[in-house]
Design a protein around this motif. Structure first.
Motif, PDB file in Angstrom:
ATOM      1  N   TYR B 483       5.396  -3.101   1.190  1.00 15.71           N
ATOM      2  CA  TYR B 483       5.058  -4.409   1.581  1.00 15.71           C
ATOM      3  C   TYR B 483       3.285  -3.236   2.339  1.00 15.71           C
ATOM      4  O   TYR B 483       2.602  -3.841   2.011  1.00 15.71           O
ATOM      5  CB  TYR B 483       5.427  -4.018   2.870  1.00 15.71           C
ATOM      6  CG  TYR B 483       6.349  -5.199   2.715  1.00 15.71           C
ATOM      7  CD1 TYR B 483       7.539  -5.302   1.873  1.00 15.71           C
ATOM      8  CD2 TYR B 483       6.346  -6.699   3.062  1.00 15.71           C
ATOM      9  CE1 TYR B 483       8.446  -6.398   2.102  1.00 15.71           C
ATOM     10  CE2 TYR B 483       6.952  -7.824   3.162  1.00 15.71           C
ATOM     11  CZ  TYR B 483       8.026  -8.288   2.460  1.00 15.71           C
ATOM     12  OH  TYR B 483       8.806  -9.493   3.021  1.00 15.71           O
ATOM     13  N   GLY B 484       3.356  -2.174   2.596  1.00 19.70           N
ATOM     14  CA  GLY B 484       2.419  -1.727   2.951  1.00 19.70           C
ATOM     15  C   GLY B 484       0.996  -2.170   1.795  1.00 19.70           C
ATOM     16  O   GLY B 484      -0.220  -1.973   1.624  1.00 19.70           O
ATOM     17  N   TYR B 485       1.259  -0.863  -0.071  1.00 18.48           N
ATOM     18  CA  TYR B 485       0.581  -1.279  -0.459  1.00 18.48           C
ATOM     19  C   TYR B 485      -0.275  -2.555  -0.469  1.00 18.48           C
ATOM     20  O   TYR B 485      -1.348  -3.292  -0.458  1.00 18.48           O
ATOM     21  CB  TYR B 485       1.077  -1.215  -1.626  1.00 18.48           C
ATOM     22  CG  TYR B 485       0.859   0.454  -1.910  1.00 18.48           C
ATOM     23  CD1 TYR B 485       0.096   1.321  -1.907  1.00 18.48           C
ATOM     24  CD2 TYR B 485       2.714   1.253  -2.880  1.00 18.48           C
ATOM     25  CE1 TYR B 485      -0.568   3.245  -1.934  1.00 18.48           C
ATOM     26  CE2 TYR B 485       2.497   2.718  -2.458  1.00 18.48           C
ATOM     27  CZ  TYR B 485       1.026   3.481  -2.007  1.00 18.48           C
ATOM     28  OH  TYR B 485       0.965   4.813  -2.832  1.00 18.48           O
ATOM     29  N   ALA B 486       0.612  -3.381  -0.927  1.00 14.67           N
ATOM     30  CA  ALA B 486       0.478  -5.251  -1.263  1.00 14.67           C
ATOM     31  C   ALA B 486      -0.762  -5.589  -0.328  1.00 14.67           C
ATOM     32  O   ALA B 486      -1.121  -6.604  -0.064  1.00 14.67           O
ATOM     33  CB  ALA B 486       1.866  -5.550  -1.140  1.00 14.67           C
ATOM     34  N   GLY B 487      -0.008  -5.143   1.207  1.00 18.58           N
ATOM     35  CA  GLY B 487      -0.707  -5.710   2.581  1.00 18.58           C
ATOM     36  C   GLY B 487      -2.097  -5.530   1.967  1.00 18.58           C
ATOM     37  O   GLY B 487      -2.814  -5.966   3.183  1.00 18.58           O
ATOM     38  N   THR B 488      -2.637  -4.363   2.118  1.00 22.16           N
ATOM     39  CA  THR B 488      -4.004  -4.111   1.559  1.00 22.16           C
ATOM     40  C   THR B 488      -4.725  -3.935   0.055  1.00 22.16           C
ATOM     41  O   THR B 488      -5.133  -3.320  -0.185  1.00 22.16           O
ATOM     42  CB  THR B 488      -4.153  -2.515   2.193  1.00 22.16           C
ATOM     43  OG1 THR B 488      -2.615  -1.435   1.575  1.00 22.16           O
ATOM     44  CG2 THR B 488      -3.213  -2.303   3.526  1.00 22.16           C
ATOM     45  N   ARG B 490      -3.263  -3.469  -2.930  1.00 21.77           N
ATOM     46  CA  ARG B 490      -3.755  -2.864  -3.867  1.00 21.77           C
ATOM     47  C   ARG B 490      -1.964  -2.846  -4.763  1.00 21.77           C
ATOM     48  O   ARG B 490      -1.197  -2.120  -4.337  1.00 21.77           O
ATOM     49  CB  ARG B 490      -3.358  -1.107  -3.506  1.00 21.77           C
ATOM     50  CG  ARG B 490      -4.415  -0.924  -2.194  1.00 21.77           C
ATOM     51  CD  ARG B 490      -4.252   0.936  -2.275  1.00 21.77           C
ATOM     52  NE  ARG B 490      -5.320   1.667  -2.293  1.00 21.77           N
ATOM     53  CZ  ARG B 490      -5.137   2.775  -1.605  1.00 21.77           C
ATOM     54  NH1 ARG B 490      -4.401   3.018  -1.587  1.00 21.77           N
ATOM     55  NH2 ARG B 490      -6.510   3.509  -0.650  1.00 21.77           N
ATOM     56  N   ILE B 491      -2.533  -3.752  -5.730  1.00 20.69           N
ATOM     57  CA  ILE B 491      -1.260  -4.729  -6.032  1.00 20.69           C
ATOM     58  C   ILE B 491      -1.354  -3.621  -7.441  1.00 20.69           C
ATOM     59  O   ILE B 491       0.483  -3.724  -7.341  1.00 20.69           O
ATOM     60  CB  ILE B 491      -2.073  -6.229  -6.752  1.00 20.69           C
ATOM     61  CG1 ILE B 491      -2.465  -6.839  -5.276  1.00 20.69           C
ATOM     62  CG2 ILE B 491      -0.835  -6.415  -7.478  1.00 20.69           C
ATOM     63  CD1 ILE B 491      -1.570  -7.454  -4.434  1.00 20.69           C
TER      64      ILE B 491
END
Lengths: 325, 520
Positions: B483-488, B490-491
């Motif tokens: 979630y954290g990666y995707a939220g910033t 960083r797909i």
């Protein structure tokens, strides 16, 4: 093995926790390793010779909810990361106190005179598109809603950009908003819970336009060296989201809290925030990567936070009954 | 053992009671009855029921022929791998599945042009389409396993008798297969209905807007922005009533099938030939492919990520945290389930079916109680009492445990009932108790125990809902990191973390499957 586990558990439980001099509630991505939090913490601690601690919750709304639950028992001295639309709720519930710091250095366009809240960054809601796919982008909200371009946006009940679009449509369409929602629904790909779901679907190519911020293209240029993503400038103007910080009513460390709020709007902190949180600085003269000067800088429209607090429920009901396909 | 059982039951029930107490006490208000006159409420209620009904019916009906193929064709290649994949699908973290489905069937998905040219219509994954596809993907493989297991319990003697009586294919289906499957089908249907009725992440991600909202999602929305506790409570009671009522009914009428006595020998059963055999095989391979597709799409999407500045190091600690939390939740959850089944088994053995049903319902109630309400309620209840920032991870473990208990009970229950039916009387007459009883019980339940352990371990590893409320920065889990990666933006990192999580789940299932087969 059991013994070791037990010993480890005991050890972990009995580690004394040193209460920090200042406790700040904020949202997750702000303090993640790639967010502005860690760098801000370092810079501020060097300046104040103190120890600050960030406690992160899911997002801006959660900060407010947590404060509502804890009431007077809260550990927070400062809350950082609710947005201007939530200001009135926080104030009305008596959760914050006045900051008493000078706001003269803030950008003119923010027109900010709030006694309780200090803005630390802002951005305009905007529809982002891929310029390799969309050759002639729409130039107004009306044009977008009347077009058949595929759109992804966020649910106004669960995300701040979604709420931003709700205010945007309301300020452009007024009483006709329900018709606009109905029309938009015919070419909406999906309405997502939060920002990232929408944005990652867009990056996969699932829609022509996605609701995001006017600053989003800067991220792609700076960290990915991709310049095809652009924000569409709308002739009616755009709704802004201003992220704010405030001192909690119960804070025993008011002086230090004031020092932190003043630091947040200093050039040093503003540079860190803008390039790590991908939003615009709230003061002039901050040195930023070139691409920031190429972002669209729209005219600001929308409602006061008092109006939002009063009407939000009614507007949400209007949205949920007319945005169905 | 009996006392431990009652204590376990009490603990599980208390969790829910505290949660509701937290919400009711905080708002000082009951449910918002005005909601009953809002047509929006009936809209979401109707949609919740409709999608859950469709998901459950499709999952069970589609699973049936596949389970039959597995049962009737002995030489089916990669059968064990298929069953493991089925389990992996069922426990796949919804975030991972959604990413895969979007890559496959989204607007620019790999298969979307095919669908559009085949049907001649515009294709949109989001909405009822997407919800159904995801729910069937998650639950149909689970139903396959359940039905296959049940088919395996048909004793050889029935088949031999059917030959002597010269039963036709249709009669065999009607007289032998159907009665043995009926109960299982009903239970599976009820189970899947409840899972889909309470579905949260999938509906949020693929629902596509206010027209496809379920009660669980509406509860989240009510709690999220408005912090409207009366509305959330009203929705929660409705959900508890409907899902709980249905679940109770299904366990009341559908439990007979579980009791069939295991004959232990499987040597003879009818073999399909000719076009029937080919059709069954085709179906089998087709499902293999379908189940693999979203995973393949995920791999392809990951390979396309052009900036491979991926670092493994930051992923190690979250991976270990996820594993540790999973092991704790699974171990405690299994222990609780095992001990709370002891009074339930006693009621079952003494024929006190009403008491048994009530306890069964209590033991599995966490399945129908809205997860969002439990988490938020617990949070509100404990926040003024305990320093949650320090103890948050303990709550993550506790609530994860509470979440997996119903699954553990569901899986262990039939096997233990079966044990009681076969050996209960003998054990009583030999006055076997405690350790000596355990010594004959363990080999009997061992393989079910292991597979249930793997299942609940992997299930609890996918959680983000509980972590989002109680989680802390220093104990980040792998799903939360996604979630954290995707939220910033960083797909690519998000897909990498997804793949690691999926690989970890697969590894665990494979290991347990292996341990199981050694003794099978």
């Amino acid at each position: 093995m059991k013994k070791t586990l037990f010993a480890a558990a005991l050890l972990w439980v009995s580690v004394p926790t040193f209460a920090a001099d200042l406790t700040v509630y904020t949202y997750d991505s702000f303090v993640s390793e790639w967010g502005p939090g860690p760098k801000l913490e370092k810079a501020f601690e060097a300046q104040c010779q103190c120890d600050i601690e960030f406690i992160a919750v899911e997002d801006g709304v959660s900060i407010l909810n947590r404060l509502r639950i804890e009431k007077r028992k809260t550990k927070a001295d400062v809350i950082l990361g609710i947005d201007d639309a939530l200001i009135e709720s926080a104030r009305n519930e008596g959760l914050v106190q006045s900051h008493n710091i000078s706001l003269t250095g803030l950008k003119q366009e923010l027109n900010w005179h709030d006694p309780d809240f200090v803005p630390f960054d802002y951005g305009y809601f905007a529809f982002v598109y891929d310029s390799r796919k969309v050759k002639s982008p729409v130039t107004s909200l009306r044009e977008l809603i009347e077009s058949d371009a595929s759109v992804i946006y966020q649910d106004p009940r669960t995300s701040t950009p979604g709420q931003g679009l709700m205010l945007w449509v309301k300020s452009v369409y007024g009483d006709q908003a329900n018709k606009a929602w109905g029309q938009l629904a015919t070419h909406t790909v999906t309405v997502t819970k939060g920002w990232w779901e929408a944005y990652s679907m867009f990056l996969k190519g699932d829609a022509d336009y996605v609701l995001s911020y006017n600053t989003s293209p800067a991220y792609h240029v700076v960290t990915e060296n991709k310049s095809q993503y652009k924000a569409a400038a709308f002739s009616e103007g755009h709704v802004a989201q201003i992220e704010v910080a405030a001192i909690t009513k119960t804070s025993p460390n008011k002086a230090l809290a004031q020092q932190l709020l003043a630091f947040l709007i200093s050039p040093q902190a503003q540079t860190i925030i803008a390039t790590n949180n991908w939003m615009l600085p709230v003061i002039d003269g901050v040195e930023l990567p070139d691409v920031f000067s190429q972002l669209i800088m729209p005219e600001r429209i929308g409602f006061s936070s008092t109006q939002v607090a009063k009407q939000r429920k009614k507007w949400l009901k209007e949205w949920r009954s007319s945005a169905t396909r | 053992m009996k006392i431990a059982g009652w204590v376990s039951l009490a603990l599980t029930v208390l969790t829910t009671v505290f949660a509701f107490q937290g919400l009711i006490g905080f708002s000082n208000q009951g449910p918002d009855w005005a909601l009953l006159s809002d047509h929006y409420f009936y809209g979401i209620l109707a949609f919740s029921v409709k999608q859950a009904l469709l998901s459950a019916v499709c999952s069970v009906v589609l699973a049936w022929p596949i389970a039959r193929a597995l049962y009737y064709i002995p030489g089916l290649p990669a059968r064990r791998g298929f069953l493991a994949l089925c389990l992996l699908c069922f426990v796949m973290p919804s975030l991972v599945l959604i990413t895969g489905l979007v890559a496959l069937l989204g607007r620019s998905g790999l298969l979307s042009p095919l669908i559009i040219s085949a049907t001649g219509h515009e294709w949109n994954l989001y909405g009822l389409n997407g919800i159904l596809i995801a729910h069937i993907y998650l639950n149909m493989p689970f139903a396959v396993r359940g039905l296959y297991q049940q088919l395996k319990s048909i004793p050889d003697s029935s088949w031999k008798l059917s030959v002597q009586l010269k039963l036709s294919r249709w009669q065999r289906l009607r007289i032998i297969e159907w009665p043995s499957l009926r109960g299982t089908m009903l239970v599976l249907f009820g189970f899947i209905f409840v899972l889909c009725f309470n579905s949260f992440a999938t509906v949020l991600a693929l629902g596509g807007g206010p027209q496809s909202t379920t009660l669980e999602v509406a509860i989240y929305q009510a709690l999220k922005y408005d912090f409207n506790i009366p509305e959330a409570l009203m929705l929660a009671w409705v959900q508890l009533l409907i899902a709980g009522g249905l679940f109770l009914m299904v366990s009341r009428f559908g439990s007979t099938g579980w009791l069939s006595v295991d004959t232990g020998s499987h040597e003879w059963k009818p073999r399909p030939v000719g076009w029937r055999l080919r059709l069954m095989k085709c179906g089998y391979y087709l499902v293999w492919g379908i189940l693999l597709l979203p995973i393949l799409a995920l791999l392809l999407g990951f390979a396309e990520g052009d900036q491979l500045r991926l670092e493994w190091l930051p992923l190690i600690k979250p991976t270990l945290t996820t594993l540790a939390l999973g092991v704790i939740a699974a171990s405690v959850g299994m222990a609780l389930a095992y001990s709370m089944l002891s009074p339930i088994r006693q009621f079952n053995a003494s024929g006190l079916s009403r008491k048994r049903l009530v306890l069964e319902w209590l033991a599995t109630h966490a399945l129908v109680a809205p997860a969002m309400v439990i988490s938020v309620g617990m949070f509100i209840f404990w926040l003024p009492i305990i320093d949650i920032d320090q103890w948050g991870i303990v709550f993550v473990a506790i609530l994860n445990t509470a979440m997996v208990v119903p699954f553990a009970v569901q899986k262990l229950k039939p096997r233990l009932y079966q044990f009681d039916a076969q050996y209960g009387a003998l054990a009583r007459s030999l006055k076997l108790k405690g350790w000596s009883l355990w010594k004959i019980e363990w080999p009997f339940v061992r393989s079910v125990f292991l597979s249930s352990y793997a299942l609940v371990l992997v299930l609890s590893m996918g959680d983000v809902a509980i972590f989002s409320i109680f989680g802390t920065q220093e104990w980040t889990t792998l799903p939360w990191l996604i979630y954290g990666y995707a939220g910033t933006y960083r797909i690519a990192e998000a897909s990498m973390a997804s793949l690691i999580l999926l690989a970890l789940c697969a590894l665990i299932l494979w290991l347990f499957e292996k341990a199981q087969s050694k003794h099978a």
